[in-house]
Design an enzyme around this catalytic site. Structure first.
Site, PDB file in Angstrom:
ATOM      1  N   GLU A 163       2.993 -22.289 -12.906  1.00 49.26           N
ATOM      2  CA  GLU A 163       3.561 -21.739 -14.147  1.00 49.26           C
ATOM      3  C   GLU A 163       5.085 -21.757 -14.134  1.00 49.26           C
ATOM      4  O   GLU A 163       5.698 -21.460 -13.096  1.00 49.26           O
ATOM      5  CB  GLU A 163       3.051 -20.292 -14.291  1.00 49.26           C
ATOM      6  CG  GLU A 163       3.627 -19.563 -15.480  1.00 49.26           C
ATOM      7  CD  GLU A 163       3.249 -18.087 -15.462  1.00 49.26           C
ATOM      8  OE1 GLU A 163       2.273 -17.708 -14.765  1.00 49.26           O
ATOM      9  OE2 GLU A 163       3.945 -17.309 -16.119  1.00 49.26           O
TER      10      GLU A 163
ATOM     11  N   TRP B 160      16.242 -16.037 -13.308  1.00 51.61           N
ATOM     12  CA  TRP B 160      15.335 -15.043 -12.707  1.00 51.61           C
ATOM     13  C   TRP B 160      13.907 -15.361 -13.089  1.00 51.61           C
ATOM     14  O   TRP B 160      13.597 -15.792 -14.152  1.00 51.61           O
ATOM     15  CB  TRP B 160      15.689 -13.623 -13.169  1.00 51.61           C
ATOM     16  CG  TRP B 160      14.684 -12.659 -12.584  1.00 51.61           C
ATOM     17  CD1 TRP B 160      14.616 -12.249 -11.280  1.00 51.61           C
ATOM     18  CD2 TRP B 160      13.596 -12.041 -13.264  1.00 51.61           C
ATOM     19  NE1 TRP B 160      13.552 -11.415 -11.116  1.00 51.61           N
ATOM     20  CE2 TRP B 160      12.886 -11.274 -12.307  1.00 51.61           C
ATOM     21  CE3 TRP B 160      13.126 -12.080 -14.579  1.00 51.61           C
ATOM     22  CZ2 TRP B 160      11.751 -10.533 -12.611  1.00 51.61           C
ATOM     23  CZ3 TRP B 160      12.001 -11.351 -14.900  1.00 51.61           C
ATOM     24  CH2 TRP B 160      11.316 -10.580 -13.922  1.00 51.61           C
TER      25      TRP B 160
ATOM     26  N   GLU C 264       5.835 -18.393 -21.637  1.00 54.24           N
ATOM     27  CA  GLU C 264       5.813 -16.944 -21.871  1.00 54.24           C
ATOM     28  C   GLU C 264       7.102 -16.477 -22.547  1.00 54.24           C
ATOM     29  O   GLU C 264       7.118 -15.423 -23.164  1.00 54.24           O
ATOM     30  CB  GLU C 264       5.533 -16.159 -20.585  1.00 54.24           C
ATOM     31  CG  GLU C 264       6.652 -16.191 -19.583  1.00 54.24           C
ATOM     32  CD  GLU C 264       6.360 -15.390 -18.332  1.00 54.24           C
ATOM     33  OE1 GLU C 264       5.230 -15.465 -17.841  1.00 54.24           O
ATOM     34  OE2 GLU C 264       7.269 -14.696 -17.847  1.00 54.24           O
TER      35      GLU C 264
ATOM     36  N   TYR D 280      10.463 -12.315  -7.055  1.00 58.90           N
ATOM     37  CA  TYR D 280       9.654 -12.100  -8.250  1.00 58.90           C
ATOM     38  C   TYR D 280       8.170 -11.902  -7.893  1.00 58.90           C
ATOM     39  O   TYR D 280       7.615 -12.655  -7.090  1.00 58.90           O
ATOM     40  CB  TYR D 280       9.770 -13.302  -9.222  1.00 58.90           C
ATOM     41  CG  TYR D 280       8.687 -13.201 -10.254  1.00 58.90           C
ATOM     42  CD1 TYR D 280       8.781 -12.256 -11.275  1.00 58.90           C
ATOM     43  CD2 TYR D 280       7.511 -13.945 -10.143  1.00 58.90           C
ATOM     44  CE1 TYR D 280       7.748 -12.077 -12.171  1.00 58.90           C
ATOM     45  CE2 TYR D 280       6.478 -13.780 -11.047  1.00 58.90           C
ATOM     46  CZ  TYR D 280       6.607 -12.841 -12.051  1.00 58.90           C
ATOM     47  OH  TYR D 280       5.573 -12.642 -12.923  1.00 58.90           O
TER      48      TYR D 280
HETATM   49  O1  LIG Z   1       3.151 -12.278 -15.967  1.00 61.29           O
HETATM   50  C1  LIG Z   1       3.917 -13.221 -15.799  1.00 61.29           C
HETATM   51  O2  LIG Z   1       3.564 -14.383 -15.659  1.00 61.29           O
HETATM   52  C2  LIG Z   1       5.362 -12.956 -15.784  1.00 61.29           C
HETATM   53  O3  LIG Z   1       6.103 -13.869 -15.509  1.00 61.29           O
HETATM   54  C3  LIG Z   1       5.811 -11.579 -16.104  1.00 61.29           C
HETATM   55  C4  LIG Z   1       7.255 -11.526 -16.572  1.00 61.29           C
HETATM   56  O4  LIG Z   1       8.123 -11.560 -15.491  1.00 61.29           O
HETATM   57  C5  LIG Z   1       7.489 -10.255 -17.326  1.00 61.29           C
HETATM   58  O5  LIG Z   1       6.593 -10.180 -18.374  1.00 61.29           O
HETATM   59  C6  LIG Z   1       8.922 -10.192 -17.844  1.00 61.29           C
HETATM   60  O6  LIG Z   1       9.028  -9.188 -18.784  1.00 61.29           O
HETATM   61 MG   LIG Z   2       5.078 -15.751 -15.766  1.00 56.57          MG
END
Ligand SMILES: O=C(O)C(=O)C[C@H](O)[C@H](O)CO
Ligand SMILES: [Mg+2]
Length: 403
Positions: free
Chosen positions: A237, A403, A263, A159
Site C-alpha cells: 500500500e 510521513w 487513502e 509508522y
Molecule cells: O490505515 C491505514 O492504512 C493508514 O495509513 C492510516 C493513516 O495513517 C491514518 O488514517 C492517518 O490519519
Molecule cells: Mg495506509
C-alpha cells in the site's frame, strides 16, 4: 423532504470525530462523518460557515444536485477539507433517503453482491516476533487477512507500530506534530524478513498486506515489490506519494506485487491515469474523504472496467459512521476487494451506535433503514475536542520526508 436543520457534533471518545447531522421537516434525519485526522476543526469551519447555511431549505432527496452544488458550485473544488465536508453531507443524505424508503442502504444501492465483507486486521509488533504474536492472535479471532508492520532496528519510532509493547497505535499522538526519523535503507533491508517469517509461520493461505505509507521513491518501491514477490502479498500500500501518477508506471514495470493506493485521494481525477493504465489493483479512498456514496460509486465503476477493486481505508480515525456506510457499500459494490478494520475503542462504539457486526474475519451488514449508525449526542458531549496532530518524518540528516 425539506432540510430544516443541520449541525456539527465534535466529540473525542478516545480520539476526535466530526459528525454532521441533517434534519428534515418530517423529523427524519441522517448523519455523515466529516473526520479529517489532525485537521478536524478546518472541516467544522467549512461546514458551519459555507455548507450548512446553503443547505437549509433544500430538498434532501436531491442528492445528486446537492453534490454538484457543493462541488462544482463552490468554484474552489476538491481538496481534503472541502471533500470531507461534501462527503459528510452526501452520507447524511443517503442515510435520509434510505430511511425514507424504509430500506437498508445496500438495498437502495442495488442489493447484495455478497453475503459478507472480508476485512483485514492490523498486526504490529515492536519487532518481527511481536508482530507474529499479533498475527497469531488475529488468526485465532477469525481474520483471513492481516496487515503486518514491525519495528525496524535503528528506526526508533515507525509508522503503524505502537511506542510501547501492548499499547494501542494512534498516529495523531501529540498536540503538535511529533518528529520521527526515517531511514529508507534500514527499512528496505529489514522488511522482506518480516514477510518471510509470516509465510514460514502461517503458510500460504493467509492474505498478507503491508503499508509503506508513502516513504519510497518509485525505484525503491520497485525494489521492494520485487523482493517480496516470493511471499505473494495481497497488496503493498501507498509505496510512493502519488501526486505524480506516472510514478506507478515504473513500479508496475518491475513487479507483480499488487498495489493499493488512495487513502489520501479525494476525487476520481486523482485516480484516472492510475486506473486507466492498470498501474494499480486497489482503490483506498474512504467514503468520508472521497465525496461520499455519490462520488465513490463513480470511482468504483471506473475501477471495475480495469479489474481494479475496492479496499477502503478503515482506520480508527474514520468514525463508525464511515465504517457503517462502507459495510453497505462493500456489500453492494460488484468489484469489492477487502475492507480495512481497525476496531474503535469501546468509548467510541458507545457514542456511535451501529448495527454492523464483526464475525469470523468479516463484517455483516445490518438491516436497519439507512446506513445503520446513529450518534448518542448526550454521551458525545462528555468528550470535548482535544487538538491532536499527525507526526512529521525527517531523514537521518534532518531532511523533511514523507510521513
Ligand atoms: O490505515 C491505514 O492504512 C493508514 O495509513 C492510516 C493513516 O495513517 C491514518 O488514517 C492517518 O490519519
Ligand atoms: Mg495506509
Amino acid at each position: 423532504m425539506k432540510i430544516s436543520d443541520a449541525y456539527v457534533i465534535v466529540t473525542s471518545p478516545g480520539r476526535n470525530f466530526v459528525t454532521l447531522k441533517i434534519v428534515t421537516e418530517s423529523g427524519t434525519y441522517g448523519i455523515g462523518d466529516a473526520t479529517l485526522n489532525g485537521r478536524e476543526m478546518a472541516v467544522v469551519a467549512y461546514l458551519e460557515e459555507h455548507v450548512i447555511p446553503a443547505l437549509i431549505g433544500r430538498d434532501a432527496s436531491r442528492i445528486e444536485d446537492i453534490w454538484h452544488y457543493l462541488y462544482r458550485g463552490a468554484y474552489w473544488r476538491r481538496g481534503p477539507v472541502t471533500m470531507a465536508a461534501v462527503s459528510a453531507v452526501d452520507l447524511a443524505l443517503w442515510d435520509i433517503k434510505a430511511k425514507a424508503a424504509g430500506m437498508p442502504l445496500y438495498q437502495l444501492l442495488g442489493g447484495k453482491s455478497r453475503e459478507r465483507v472480508m476485512t483485514y486486521a492490523h498486526c504490529t509488533g515492536r519487532d518481527i516476533e511481536g508482530c507474529l504474536a499479533e498475527v497469531e492472535k488475529h488468526v485465532k479471532l477469525g481474520y483471513r487477512a492481516v496487515r503486518v508492520q514491525a519495528g525496524v532496528p535503528g528506526i526508533p519510532t515507525i509508522y503503524g507500530v505502537a511506542k510501547r509493547e501492548g499499547e494501542r497505535y494512534e498516529p495523531a499522538d501529540a498536540e503538535l506534530p511529533a518528529e520521527h526519523v526515517w531511514s529508507t535503507e534500514k527499512y528496505l533491508n529489514h522488511v522482506p524478513k518480516l514477510f518471510a517469517a509470516v509465510r514460514e509461520r502461517f503458510g500460504d493461505e493467509l492474505h498478507v498486506l503491508h503499508d509503506v505509507h508513502h516513504r519510497l521513491t518509485p525505484i525503491e518501491a520497485a525494489r521492494l515489490g520485487k523482493a517480496v514477490e516470493p511471499y505473494h502479498l495481497f497488496w503493498l500500500e501507498d509505496c510512493v506519494p502519488a501526486e505524480n501518477q506516472e510514478s506507478f508506471r515504473l513500479i508496475r514495470q518491475h513487479t507483480t506485487t499488487p498495489l493499493a493506493v488512495g487513502e489520501v485521494f479525494n476525487s476520481i481525477h486523482d485516480y484516472r491515469e492510475l486506473i486507466e493504465n492498470q498501474w494499480i489493483d486497489y482503490i483506498r479512498t474512504p467514503l468520508t474523504h472521497g465525496g461520499g456514496i455519490t462520488h465513490l460509486r463513480r470511482i468504483a465503476d471506473l475501477a471495475g472496467l480495469y479489474h481494479v477493486r475496492t479496499g477502503f481505508h478503515g482506520p480508527t480515525d474514520l468514525s463508525p459512521v464511515c465504517l457503517g456506510a462502507a459495510v453497505h457499500f462493500d456489500t453492494w459494490v460488484p468489484n469489492f476487494g477487502i475492507q480495512e478494520h481497525m476496531p474503535h475503542t469501546p468509548e467510541t462504539d458507545a457514542v456511535f451506535l451501529h448495527d454492523y457486526r464483526f464475525e469470523d474475519g468479516h463484517f455483516l451488514v445490518g438491516e436497519a433503514p439507512g446506513h445503520g449508525v446513529d450518534i448518542d449526542e448526550t454521551l458525545a458531549k462528555q468528550y470535548p475536542y482535544k487538538r491532536a496532530s499527525l507526526p512529521v518524518n525527517r531523514l537521518e540528516d534532518g531532511t523533511l520526508w514523507h510521513w
